[in-house]
Each structure stands twice: as C-alpha cells, then as structure tokens.
Design an enzyme around this catalytic site. Structure first.
Site, PDB file in Angstrom:
ATOM      1  N   TYR A  11     -39.236  45.957  63.507  1.00 22.92           N
ATOM      2  CA  TYR A  11     -38.836  47.362  63.377  1.00 22.92           C
ATOM      3  C   TYR A  11     -39.879  48.300  63.976  1.00 22.92           C
ATOM      4  O   TYR A  11     -39.592  49.071  64.898  1.00 22.92           O
ATOM      5  CB  TYR A  11     -38.590  47.643  61.895  1.00 22.92           C
ATOM      6  CG  TYR A  11     -38.473  49.096  61.522  1.00 22.92           C
ATOM      7  CD1 TYR A  11     -37.626  49.953  62.225  1.00 22.92           C
ATOM      8  CD2 TYR A  11     -39.181  49.603  60.432  1.00 22.92           C
ATOM      9  CE1 TYR A  11     -37.506  51.285  61.858  1.00 22.92           C
ATOM     10  CE2 TYR A  11     -39.059  50.924  60.064  1.00 22.92           C
ATOM     11  CZ  TYR A  11     -38.231  51.758  60.776  1.00 22.92           C
ATOM     12  OH  TYR A  11     -38.122  53.072  60.415  1.00 22.92           O
ATOM     13  N   LEU A  33     -39.508  35.745  66.102  1.00 21.53           N
ATOM     14  CA  LEU A  33     -38.110  36.103  65.808  1.00 21.53           C
ATOM     15  C   LEU A  33     -37.650  35.672  64.410  1.00 21.53           C
ATOM     16  O   LEU A  33     -36.467  35.574  64.160  1.00 21.53           O
ATOM     17  CB  LEU A  33     -37.156  35.548  66.885  1.00 21.53           C
ATOM     18  CG  LEU A  33     -37.345  36.142  68.292  1.00 21.53           C
ATOM     19  CD1 LEU A  33     -36.301  35.589  69.257  1.00 21.53           C
ATOM     20  CD2 LEU A  33     -37.247  37.679  68.277  1.00 21.53           C
ATOM     21  N   GLY A  36     -37.759  39.493  63.590  1.00 23.90           N
ATOM     22  CA  GLY A  36     -37.508  40.412  64.702  1.00 23.90           C
ATOM     23  C   GLY A  36     -36.178  40.155  65.389  1.00 23.90           C
ATOM     24  O   GLY A  36     -35.495  39.153  65.131  1.00 23.90           O
ATOM     25  N   ASP A  50     -45.392  31.735  68.006  1.00 26.27           N
ATOM     26  CA  ASP A  50     -45.969  32.004  66.701  1.00 26.27           C
ATOM     27  C   ASP A  50     -47.491  32.064  66.825  1.00 26.27           C
ATOM     28  O   ASP A  50     -48.083  31.325  67.614  1.00 26.27           O
ATOM     29  CB  ASP A  50     -45.568  30.858  65.769  1.00 26.27           C
ATOM     30  CG  ASP A  50     -45.739  31.224  64.321  1.00 26.27           C
ATOM     31  OD1 ASP A  50     -44.727  31.529  63.675  1.00 26.27           O
ATOM     32  OD2 ASP A  50     -46.897  31.202  63.840  1.00 26.27           O
ATOM     33  N   THR A 116     -51.824  48.725  56.074  1.00 29.52           N
ATOM     34  CA  THR A 116     -50.862  49.286  55.124  1.00 29.52           C
ATOM     35  C   THR A 116     -51.535  50.068  54.003  1.00 29.52           C
ATOM     36  O   THR A 116     -52.682  49.769  53.625  1.00 29.52           O
ATOM     37  CB  THR A 116     -50.048  48.134  54.493  1.00 29.52           C
ATOM     38  OG1 THR A 116     -49.300  48.624  53.369  1.00 29.52           O
ATOM     39  CG2 THR A 116     -50.933  47.020  53.970  1.00 29.52           C
ATOM     40  N   TYR A 140     -49.830  40.740  49.521  1.00 26.12           N
ATOM     41  CA  TYR A 140     -49.566  41.356  50.826  1.00 26.12           C
ATOM     42  C   TYR A 140     -50.703  42.313  51.205  1.00 26.12           C
ATOM     43  O   TYR A 140     -51.323  42.186  52.261  1.00 26.12           O
ATOM     44  CB  TYR A 140     -48.216  42.099  50.788  1.00 26.12           C
ATOM     45  CG  TYR A 140     -48.008  43.012  51.953  1.00 26.12           C
ATOM     46  CD1 TYR A 140     -47.940  42.497  53.243  1.00 26.12           C
ATOM     47  CD2 TYR A 140     -47.909  44.398  51.781  1.00 26.12           C
ATOM     48  CE1 TYR A 140     -47.769  43.337  54.334  1.00 26.12           C
ATOM     49  CE2 TYR A 140     -47.732  45.236  52.861  1.00 26.12           C
ATOM     50  CZ  TYR A 140     -47.668  44.695  54.138  1.00 26.12           C
ATOM     51  OH  TYR A 140     -47.514  45.530  55.204  1.00 26.12           O
ATOM     52  N   ASN A 169     -45.033  54.975  54.195  1.00 28.12           N
ATOM     53  CA  ASN A 169     -43.675  54.403  54.258  1.00 28.12           C
ATOM     54  C   ASN A 169     -42.979  54.708  55.577  1.00 28.12           C
ATOM     55  O   ASN A 169     -42.452  55.808  55.764  1.00 28.12           O
ATOM     56  CB  ASN A 169     -42.854  54.918  53.074  1.00 28.12           C
ATOM     57  CG  ASN A 169     -43.317  54.301  51.768  1.00 28.12           C
ATOM     58  OD1 ASN A 169     -44.469  54.493  51.360  1.00 28.12           O
ATOM     59  ND2 ASN A 169     -42.469  53.531  51.144  1.00 28.12           N
ATOM     60  N   LEU A 189     -36.126  51.564  50.642  1.00 28.86           N
ATOM     61  CA  LEU A 189     -35.255  52.570  50.028  1.00 28.86           C
ATOM     62  C   LEU A 189     -34.285  53.226  51.013  1.00 28.86           C
ATOM     63  O   LEU A 189     -33.076  53.238  50.775  1.00 28.86           O
ATOM     64  CB  LEU A 189     -36.122  53.643  49.345  1.00 28.86           C
ATOM     65  CG  LEU A 189     -35.316  54.751  48.677  1.00 28.86           C
ATOM     66  CD1 LEU A 189     -34.484  54.203  47.522  1.00 28.86           C
ATOM     67  CD2 LEU A 189     -36.237  55.866  48.176  1.00 28.86           C
TER      68      LEU A 189
HETATM   69  N1  UFG Z   1     -36.644  51.860  45.452  1.00 33.75           N
HETATM   70  C1  UFG Z   1     -35.583  52.069  44.599  1.00 33.75           C
HETATM   71  N2  UFG Z   1     -34.424  51.392  44.836  1.00 33.75           N
HETATM   72  C2  UFG Z   1     -34.279  50.528  45.874  1.00 33.75           C
HETATM   73  C3  UFG Z   1     -35.372  50.325  46.753  1.00 33.75           C
HETATM   74  C4  UFG Z   1     -36.555  51.016  46.513  1.00 33.75           C
HETATM   75  O1  UFG Z   1     -35.679  52.838  43.647  1.00 33.75           O
HETATM   76  O2  UFG Z   1     -33.196  49.927  46.008  1.00 33.75           O
HETATM   77  C5  UFG Z   1     -37.902  52.614  45.241  1.00 33.75           C
HETATM   78  C6  UFG Z   1     -39.118  51.751  45.050  1.00 33.75           C
HETATM   79  O3  UFG Z   1     -39.230  51.352  43.701  1.00 33.75           O
HETATM   80  C7  UFG Z   1     -40.235  52.674  45.515  1.00 33.75           C
HETATM   81  C8  UFG Z   1     -39.568  53.524  46.600  1.00 33.75           C
HETATM   82  O4  UFG Z   1     -38.171  53.375  46.401  1.00 33.75           O
HETATM   83  O5  UFG Z   1     -40.617  53.507  44.468  1.00 33.75           O
HETATM   84  C9  UFG Z   1     -39.915  53.077  47.989  1.00 33.75           C
HETATM   85  O6  UFG Z   1     -39.702  51.676  48.076  1.00 33.75           O
HETATM   86  P1  UFG Z   1     -39.776  50.860  49.443  1.00 33.75           P
HETATM   87  O7  UFG Z   1     -39.469  49.429  49.094  1.00 33.75           O
HETATM   88  O8  UFG Z   1     -38.919  51.529  50.447  1.00 33.75           O
HETATM   89  O9  UFG Z   1     -41.269  51.023  49.911  1.00 33.75           O
HETATM   90  P2  UFG Z   1     -42.637  50.683  49.143  1.00 33.75           P
HETATM   91  O10 UFG Z   1     -43.278  51.989  48.845  1.00 33.75           O
HETATM   92  O11 UFG Z   1     -42.459  49.765  48.027  1.00 33.75           O
HETATM   93  O12 UFG Z   1     -43.391  49.815  50.233  1.00 33.75           O
HETATM   94  C10 UFG Z   1     -43.765  50.286  51.492  1.00 33.75           C
HETATM   95  C11 UFG Z   1     -43.773  49.165  52.514  1.00 33.75           C
HETATM   96  C12 UFG Z   1     -44.785  48.130  52.156  1.00 33.75           C
HETATM   97  C13 UFG Z   1     -46.121  48.770  51.971  1.00 33.75           C
HETATM   98  C14 UFG Z   1     -46.039  49.897  51.003  1.00 33.75           C
HETATM   99  C15 UFG Z   1     -47.353  50.600  50.957  1.00 33.75           C
HETATM  100  O13 UFG Z   1     -42.507  48.565  52.566  1.00 33.75           O
HETATM  101  O14 UFG Z   1     -44.872  47.174  53.186  1.00 33.75           O
HETATM  102  O15 UFG Z   1     -45.037  50.831  51.414  1.00 33.75           O
HETATM  103  O16 UFG Z   1     -47.278  51.688  50.161  1.00 33.75           O
HETATM  104  F1  UFG Z   1     -47.007  47.882  51.504  1.00 33.75           F
END
Ligand code: UFG
Length: 326
Positions: A11, A33, A36, A50, A116, A140, A169, A189
């Site tokens: 992405y 892949l 990806g 890889d 991250t 991670y 994010n 999200l």
């Molecule tokens: N969330 C929901 N419902 C969902 C999915 C997510 O409520 O169906 C919430 C999560 O609990 C979180 C927020 O939405 O509070 C954002 O969640 P994401 O999974 O979109 O992103 P994260 O903040 O968990 O994680 C992202 C990256 C990670 C990285 C992290 C660092 O995906 O790789 O930010 O802050 F490590």
C-alpha cells in the site's frame, strides 16, 4: 538515482514507487507479493523476491548499480505480532539485517526506513516527539525499533546513513485513484468503514467507547499516503546530498476519534450503516498524535492533504472504483 524499494508492491510502497518514478528516478521494486499487488507497481523494474535471500539481494544491488534503498517490506499487524513474535523478529529484523549486509557489500550508503508510531508504545505526552521514550507494547513495534537500533550501529561502523520515518496512521489513496489500500484481512479503520459503506460488511464495530477521550473512542493522527510518499522522496534526496542520519515522525498533528471518522465517512459517502460498540482491542493506546515539526523544519515537508475529509474522500474514490477487486 538508482533506488531499490523493498515492499514496493504494498500500500505505502506503491505510492512511494509512483512518486520516485514521477521525479525521474530509476526504481527497482522488490516484493515477495505476500501482501503486495504486482499491479500496484506503476513502473520501473519489478523483482518477486524475499529479503531472506541475501545472495539475491547482493546480485540485485550489484546488477542494478543501486545507490540508495527505501525499505518498506515488513509484516505490520500489531495483533498478529502478539501471536507470532518469531515471524515479526525474523521478517522485520533479521531479514532487514540481510539487506544491510548486502548494502555493506555493495557500498550502498543511504537507506530510508519505514518505521512506525508503534515504537513509542503508550505515550507520556501528546503530541509525541521523536525524542520521547520508546517502549513498544507490541512485537511489531519492537521489531521496528530493533531495526532502528541496528541502523544506528551500521552508521557507526560502516557509515551507512539512514532516515527513519515513524508513520502514524497512513490512510487515503492516490488522487488519480489507480492504487490504494487493500489488505487481506483488512484491520484498518478507514478501509473497513468504507467497505461497510459499500455494503461489503454488515456493520462497523467501534472497539471501545470508554477511553478518556472527548467522545470515549480512540484518537489517531491520520496521514495521507501521498504525503507519506513525498516524505520518502525528500528523505532519500536529502541523504544523497550528504545529510546526516535522522529519525522523523510523520503525522498531521491533529487527532480524530473513531466516531469522528465514522461520521465523516457517512457524510462523504452519503450512506448510512449500522455502528456497534464492542470491546476494546488489546494494546490500543487511547490517543496517538504526532508532532511532525522536525521533518517540516529540517526537510521542508508540507502535507498536501492534511484534512480528514480529503483523506477519506480519496480513499472512497478508490474503493468505489472497485479497488483491487473488492
Ligand atoms: N478500530 C475500530 N474498529 C475497527 C478497526 C479499528 O474501532 O473495525 C479502531 C482501533 O481500535 C483504533 C483505530 O480504530 O483505535 C485505528 O485503528 P487501525 O487498526 O486503523 O490503526 P492502529 O492505530 O491500530 O494502527 C496503525 C497501523 C500500525 C501502527 C500503528 C501505530 O496500522 O501498523 O498505527 O500507531 F503500528
């Protein structure tokens, strides 16, 4: 410059490849892949491989006269990393060392690393600055922090200069809507809410609304993927012109709650859908907001799409157009 992009079919990587090509760089994309999509790579040379294969890495760098590396290849699911730590230490740390060793062998002196916000863990202060404590709460985040530490050593010992970009994010899609976010399984999200708007999912679950935030749901700092990609371009060009190693946060300095994201998706798509509050997701910090002042000041990085509406609407254009066959 001849630039090797690992994870360039992913992405964020595919957006990085696109911006490098637009600027006239010669790009070699390496991707196994597993996550990806080959069709996301918009040009340059593509090699399916890889990072475990150090001999091949040597050959690729030598044959293509690689001058700099942008390293994005990684596993990046926080939840999975707590169930399979070995996978994360191996792929994100040990295989990264293969890449550094191949750089040493081929005298490649510059690397931009995709790090991250997860390296910080639960923050002591908001917005988070680069010199705040790093105590990752997930394997991670830890695997990424270990690689940052290795970068420091390879700089000391071999003079390899690095820029570590700590993303908050990542969201959104290229405004020309040819590449975008498509993880399988999707855990993020914004794509999940958009898939709900499209009717691909029945409803969206809010993972906890009892946090001490303005509406009880978690707050995150969303950054447009094209703005992230632009930072890679600035970073690699700065290293090439002799800049010292550095670590930078990448976010917008503005936080939005899960409920605010859902409301904005409803407004932009004009679709209504069911929302249900469920339990908290393990390991989620309540608030993560970046201070990106350092990269603004030192590399003159300016986000083009800082508004949540713009981030979501570019993602919506891509999802609506069918994405990669959703
Ligand atoms: N969330 C929901 N419902 C969902 C999915 C997510 O409520 O169906 C919430 C999560 O609990 C979180 C927020 O939405 O509070 C954002 O969640 P994401 O999974 O979109 O992103 P994260 O903040 O968990 O994680 C992202 C990256 C990670 C990285 C992290 C660092 O995906 O790789 O930010 O802050 F490590």
């Amino acid at each position: 410059m001849n630039i090797l992009v690992t994870g360039g079919a992913g992405y964020i990587g595919s957006h990085v490849v696109k911006i490098l090509l637009n600027q006239g760089h010669q790009v070699v994309t390496l991707d196994n892949l597993q996550k990806g999509y080959k069709e996301a790579v918009t040009g340059g040379k593509f090699i399916e491989a890889d990072l475990a294969d150090q001999k091949l890495l040597n050959e690729i760098m030598q044959k293509n006269e690689i001058e700099a590396v942008i390293h994005l290849a990684a596993d990046s699911l926080v939840g999975e990393s707590m169930e399979k730590p070995g996978k994360y230490y191996r792929n994100n740390f040990a295989n990264g060392i293969n890449l550094l060793e191949a750089m040493v062998k081929n005298e490649v002196k510059n690397i931009v690393f995709s790090s991250t916000a997860a390296v910080y863990g639960e923050p002591d202060e908001i917005p988070i600055k680069e010199n705040n404590k790093t105590e990752p709460t997930s394997t991670y985040g830890e695997s990424k922090l270990f690689f940052e530490k290795a970068l420091r050593r390879y700089d000391d010992v071999y003079g390899i200069k690095y820029t570590s970009l700590r993303y908050f994010n990542a969201a959104g899609a290229d405004p020309e809507a040819k590449i975008g976010e498509a993880h399988d399984p999707e855990t993020h999200l914004i794509p999940i809410v958009l898939q709900t708007a499209l009717g691909i999912r029945d409803k969206i679950y809010i993972f906890g609304d009892d946090y001490s935030t303005r509406d009880g749901s978690c707050i995150r700092d969303y950054i447009h993927v094209s703005d992230l990609a632009a930072a890679h371009l600035l970073a690699v060009e700065a290293l090439a012109s002799g800049r010292e190693s550095a670590v930078y946060n990448l976010g917008n300095g503005e936080g939005y709650s899960v409920k605010e994201v859902i409301k904005t998706v409803k407004e932009i798509t004009g679709k209504d859908f069911e929302v249900e509050v469920s339990d908290r997701r393990a390991g989620d910090p309540a608030v993560l907001i970046a201070s990106s002042e350092k990269i603004q000041k030192e590399l003159d990085w300016q986000p083009e799409f800082p508004e949540l509406e713009k981030i979501i609407s570019t993602a919506w254009q891509w999802h609506k157009s069918g994405g990669f066959g959703e």
